[in-house]
Motif scaffolding. Structure first.
Motif, PDB file in Angstrom:
ATOM      1  N   TRP A   1       0.844  -1.213   0.000  1.00 24.52           N
ATOM      2  CA  TRP A   1       0.000   0.000   0.000  1.00 24.52           C
ATOM      3  C   TRP A   1       0.871   1.251   0.000  1.00 24.52           C
ATOM      4  N   LEU A   2       1.885   1.215   0.884  1.00 25.70           N
ATOM      5  CA  LEU A   2       2.812   2.341   0.995  1.00 25.70           C
ATOM      6  C   LEU A   2       3.567   2.537  -0.326  1.00 25.70           C
ATOM      7  N   ALA A   3       4.062   1.440  -0.888  1.00 26.08           N
ATOM      8  CA  ALA A   3       4.842   1.518  -2.124  1.00 26.08           C
ATOM      9  C   ALA A   3       3.984   2.019  -3.272  1.00 26.08           C
TER      10      ALA A   3
ATOM     11  N   ILE B   1     -15.630   8.447  -0.367  1.00 24.35           N
ATOM     12  CA  ILE B   1     -15.076   7.259   0.277  1.00 24.35           C
ATOM     13  C   ILE B   1     -13.603   7.557   0.544  1.00 24.35           C
ATOM     14  N   GLY B   2     -13.290   7.858   1.808  1.00 26.00           N
ATOM     15  CA  GLY B   2     -11.955   8.357   2.131  1.00 26.00           C
ATOM     16  C   GLY B   2     -10.968   7.251   2.472  1.00 26.00           C
ATOM     17  N   GLY B   3      -9.708   7.639   2.508  1.00 24.97           N
ATOM     18  CA  GLY B   3      -8.514   6.855   2.830  1.00 24.97           C
ATOM     19  C   GLY B   3      -8.665   5.389   3.141  1.00 24.97           C
ATOM     20  N   ALA B   4      -8.748   5.048   4.442  1.00 29.68           N
ATOM     21  CA  ALA B   4      -8.728   3.657   4.859  1.00 29.68           C
ATOM     22  C   ALA B   4      -9.947   2.908   4.336  1.00 29.68           C
ATOM     23  N   ARG B   5     -11.101   3.564   4.366  1.00 31.83           N
ATOM     24  CA  ARG B   5     -12.306   2.911   3.881  1.00 31.83           C
ATOM     25  C   ARG B   5     -12.175   2.558   2.397  1.00 31.83           C
TER      26      ARG B   5
END
Lengths: 366, 214
Positions: B38-40, B119-123
């Protein structure tokens, strides 16, 4: 009303996407942003729901600057339709449409109920409810995309080239449905396209943008066609402006002539009798015009293969453009006119249509 | 065959240990690879570092890694934890790239549509991007599963008992039967794990079957 007040967007690399854009987008109307690529039309659209933040200037919805609103709350209150639908491949049609209602906490029963209603309203078959997007045609996906944007009944809809990924015939159908829907719903719609014909067909007002993100002209479609403000707009609108402008002029009472017809399946002799020497005879089926036949090229009876299908059919009370086109496209040079149910009313000649156009003392619409 | 029947209980217990040593790192590796991927995927600077860096881990010879583990972790040489952690490293090495590929394959229009619906970030990651990446991640997981089953056997050289012990035993006694049984058992384990991953993936992604049927 949505207002753009001196809105500018400069990207970190120095690209000026939108430059000092000021315009009003009236409530309940369709405003189309149109222009060549690089004119900032999509950027302008995305600044409304803050997917992109303006560098300077203000965008207001009903007097409230969007910068004062929480972006997530703002977005859930604005429908968004993206090119090729942007549907969630892993969710069914029903789940896709119910997305925003579920996010808003409507609960499943109410959200799915609203989604089912929209499926029907969009003219989608109820059997598609539990299908996945990949199982739908391009046109169906696009309808689901529109339904998803409408699900929470937002007053504002943003549409980014929503019909550009489908073939021309389906596109026209989607456009017609969209206009019908809008006539019922009266949303405030911002529509982005690169297609000027789509823009003039759908827009209550059209904003033509130039590369660099400045407003070239803001006008209702008829005015835009009749009176482009400069060479850029004139070039962008393209050829046949006079003819295309006729699409926005309702045909006055035209001198409609009765037309002798034959039924589909009539014999060669019957056709010859009706034709009385004329080169073309109009064929009807259950009262609806289906095409022209040339008596001397006929076999024993009039079959579907004998029909000349080049002629368009205009609706009585439709536009002058449709009436003129019906006459020009007809092999007999008599334009076929039908009523709202598609039944033959009569024919009109191009000369008669032109006479009406010339009689219109107001000149080209302005 | 007689050898196999005579040693059924032994082979069975070795198989269970082998499966345990292969599967636990697979799951741990997946859990670690997802956030790294996810980070990459979202960070342009970290992407090459993470993808190439973790990929390089796979080039460390397994025997060397097994021997290094006690030195790094302070565990005993016979501690199965060495194997579990070493194989977790390999799984991460194989899966980070896969997770990145899976997330990158999510169409930009879908991502934009999700953002536009608030629909934000983590969701967004857990309800849209990750589910859509499951088919790609699953294919990477199948490779890692087979790789783990095969690498676990090397730990027999350190004396950690599992199916690999049948190879060292057969080799030491110049006796073919346990070696053949060991190979077959490894194969069976690989096939079962593969089928299991395929099965779970199918349950998680009913939309993929729908797509291919359409």
């Amino acid at each position: 009303m949505i207002t753009f007040d001196k809105v500018t967007k400069v990207y970190p690399d120095g690209t000026r996407a939108v430059d000092g854009l000021s315009l009003d987008l009236p409530t309940g109307k369709i405003t189309v942003f149109v222009g060549p690529s690089g004119c900032g039309k999509t950027t302008s659209l995305r600044m409304i729901n803050r997917m992109i933040e303006p560098t300077s200037g203000t965008i207001g919805i009903d007097g409230r600057p969007t910068s004062s609103l929480d972006p997530v709350t703002l977005r859930r209150g604005i429908g968004y339709v993206i090119q090729s639908g942007g549907l969630f491949a892993h969710r069914t049609v029903l789940e896709n449409i119910a997305t925003v209602p579920l996010l808003l906490g409507w609960g499943k029963a109410k959200a799915y109920g609203a989604a089912r209603e929209l499926i029907e309203r969009m003219g989608l078959d109820a059997s598609l409810t539990s299908k996945y997007p990949a199982q739908l045609s391009g046109g169906q996906q696009q309808r689901v995309g529109v339904a998803r944007a409408l699900a929470a009944d937002p007053p504002v809809m943003l549409m980014d080239e929503p019909f550009s990924a489908v073939d021309p015939q389906v596109r026209e159908q989607l456009q017609d449905e969209f206009l019908r829907l809008q006539a019922e719903l009266g949303k405030t719609i911002v529509f982005v396209t690169h297609d000027i014909d789509e823009a003039t067909k759908l827009g209550d007002q059209v904003a033509v943008l130039r590369v660099g993100g400045t407003l070239a002209q803001l006008a209702p479609p008829a005015d835009l066609l009749a009176d482009p403000v400069d060479d850029f707009v004139a070039d962008f609108i393209g050829r046949d402006r006079g003819y295309r402008a006729l699409a926005f002029v309702a045909a006055p009472a035209l001198p409609i002539q009765p037309e002798a017809t034959v039924e589909l399946g009539a014999t060669r002799e019957q056709v010859a009798a009706v034709a009385a020497g004329a080169p073309w005879v109009l064929v009807v089926e259950d009262g609806a015009p289906v095409g022209w036949v040339a008596p001397e090229r006929l076999g024993a009876t009039v079959g579907r293969d004998d029909l000349h299908r080049g002629g368009t059919v205009a609706r009585v009370g439709g536009s002058l453009r449709a009436a003129l086109d019906a006459a020009l496209s007809s092999p007999s040079r008599r334009g076929v006119l039908a009523d709202d149910d598609g039944r033959l009313v009569g024919t009109v000649s191009a000369t008669d249509v032109l006479t009406e156009i010339e009689r219109d003392e107001t000149g080209p619409p302005s | 065959m007689t050898w196999f029947l005579d040693h059924l209980a032994l082979v069975g217990s070795l198989l269970l240990v082998h499966a345990w040593l292969a599967v636990v790192p697979l799951l741990l590796g997946l859990i670690i690879a997802i956030p790294l991927g996810w980070l990459a995927e979202r960070n342009r600077v970290l992407r090459p570092i993470l993808v190439v860096g973790t990929g390089l881990l796979y080039t460390i010879p397994s025997l060397a890694l097994f021997i290094l583990m006690p030195l790094v972790l302070g565990t005993g040489i016979l501690d199965p934890l060495n194997v579990i952690i070493a194989l977790t490293v390999y799984t991460v090495a194989l899966l980070v790239r896969t997770v990145v590929d899976g997330l990158s394959a999510v169409p930009e229009t879908v991502r934009q549509a999700a953002i536009a619906m608030g629909i934000g970030g983590a969701r967004r990651f857990f309800t849209v991007e990750l589910p859509l990446a499951v088919p790609v991640i699953s294919s990477g997981l199948r490779v890692a599963a087979v790789s783990n089953v095969s690498i676990v056997s090397i730990a027999a050289l350190l004396g950690i008992a599992q199916l690999g012990s049948l190879f060292t035993d057969g080799f030491a006694r110049d006796f073919l039967d346990p070696i053949v049984v060991g190979i077959v058992a490894c194969l069976v384990l690989s096939v079962v794990l593969d089928a299991l991953i395929i099965g779970v993936t199918r349950v998680l992604t009913p939309w993929v079957a729908a797509r291919s049927a359409a």
